[in-house]
Design a protein around this motif. Sequence first.
Motif, short mmCIF file in Angstrom:
data_model
loop_
_atom_site.label_atom_id
_atom_site.label_comp_id
_atom_site.label_asym_id
_atom_site.label_seq_id
_atom_site.Cartn_x
_atom_site.Cartn_y
_atom_site.Cartn_z
N ASP A 134 -65.69 -35.30 -37.28
CA ASP A 134 -64.85 -34.92 -36.12
C ASP A 134 -65.43 -34.82 -34.29
O ASP A 134 -65.12 -34.01 -33.94
CB ASP A 134 -63.72 -33.64 -36.25
N LYS B 252 -54.90 -37.17 -31.44
CA LYS B 252 -54.86 -36.16 -31.72
C LYS B 252 -54.54 -34.94 -32.89
O LYS B 252 -55.16 -34.36 -34.28
CB LYS B 252 -54.32 -34.84 -30.40
N LYS B 253 -53.38 -35.31 -33.30
CA LYS B 253 -53.00 -34.54 -34.64
C LYS B 253 -53.56 -34.63 -35.81
O LYS B 253 -54.39 -34.05 -36.09
CB LYS B 253 -51.30 -35.00 -34.55
N GLN C 64 -56.97 -36.29 -36.12
CA GLN C 64 -57.92 -35.86 -35.92
C GLN C 64 -58.31 -34.35 -36.44
O GLN C 64 -59.33 -34.11 -37.09
CB GLN C 64 -58.28 -36.16 -34.08
N LYS C 65 -57.38 -33.32 -36.28
CA LYS C 65 -57.55 -32.32 -36.00
C LYS C 65 -57.39 -32.22 -38.10
O LYS C 65 -57.58 -30.70 -39.15
CB LYS C 65 -56.37 -31.71 -35.21
N LYS D 186 -61.02 -25.14 -36.43
CA LYS D 186 -60.96 -25.70 -36.26
C LYS D 186 -59.54 -25.77 -34.84
O LYS D 186 -60.44 -26.07 -34.35
CB LYS D 186 -60.72 -26.59 -36.50
N ILE D 187 -59.56 -24.60 -35.10
CA ILE D 187 -58.23 -24.74 -34.00
C ILE D 187 -58.61 -24.61 -31.96
O ILE D 187 -59.70 -23.72 -32.66
CB ILE D 187 -57.20 -23.81 -34.46
#
Length: 378
Positions: free
Chosen positions: A253, A309-310, A312-313, A377-378
């Motif tokens: 990531d 982005k969603k 990727q998370k 990761k958030i």
Amino acid sequence: MITPDYYYVIVGGGLAGLQLALRLHQDVFFKGKKIAIIEPSKKSANDKTWCFWEKGRGNWDHLIAKKWNKGKFISSELSRDLALEPYSYKMINSLDFYDYAKEELENSEDIFFIKDRITKIDQVTRNAIGEKNNYTATHFFDSRLDSDFKNDEKSSLIYQHFKGIKIKTEKAHFDPEIFTMMDYRVKHKEDTCFTYILPTSKNEVLVEFTFFTPSLCKESVYDQKLEEYIHSILKIDHFEIIETEKGIIPMTDYPFHKSNTRYLTKIGTAGGWVKASSGYSFKNTEVKVEKLIENIKSGLHPSANLMNKKFQKYDAIFLDVLQSQNNLGESLFTKFYTKNSIQEIFSFLDEETSFSEDLKIMLSLYHPQFIRSFFKKI
């Protein structure tokens, strides 16, 4: 002002560089713009096998060496049949792609193949510095992988590394209509590793032993595991090796997009175009190239809104789980393939699902490590 040698310079004549060049060549918007593809090798070997899933006909069907409508997932304890329709799983040999791309592009008055190795891109002077020559351009598309991703403490990193051999047997051993996505019956320590099977005829098959691990292994390990699988699982004692392929794909990531500037766009693996949680690249590259072309024609930076982005998370969380507890791989993928339909899986990996569909898949993978990785990761 000095007129640049080229409008675009594409550094690297691999998958991403050639797919991009083909789309630029096909679009009249770019007619008259000189484009250089700078690559140190001739790309004259069949060094890779690319596979992807797709509904119906696609842009690359004329290059398809084999496709399957049925597959299997096999764990230590169960086997699940995968009926893919309306998808099919398609295979392209890299040399067929390279030859097609070169034949198409060499007929263009605007595209030039240059054999050189670029060592640096000076964005102040807009100069790509090569071992043989220097090349100026208005914009650079760069597929060279920045090694910084290996040392970034904020990013997760595991490697998809593998060795595959295409073998031929005297007798008919294989069902050419069914491929195996993952077979976990041959193991190595507590690593996430599996065997991938692509039968192309009743007596020819590509057998690939693959790891998803934070570290690499000696080549002898691949050889031992391939031999074990062929003898113990396939029950084959005599065979001929036709081709061999090896690869190392970073699954990370790491924010590759931060290297994009006004005059430079990273592409391919170097641009984060490989799906981080699966390692698939061929279809992902096609999608990214289409968006990139659309951005340029709309007056935007080529990389604008290129990444979701969603998803990727989601990828970042999954990678952190495998990096933190690599031994969970088989159980997680078993849940993935047994608690969701293959159509749901393909749609999710193609980043086409809604949040409610995402949630269903996430819940099917539940393990306490996901909670820890989520908050990390958030």
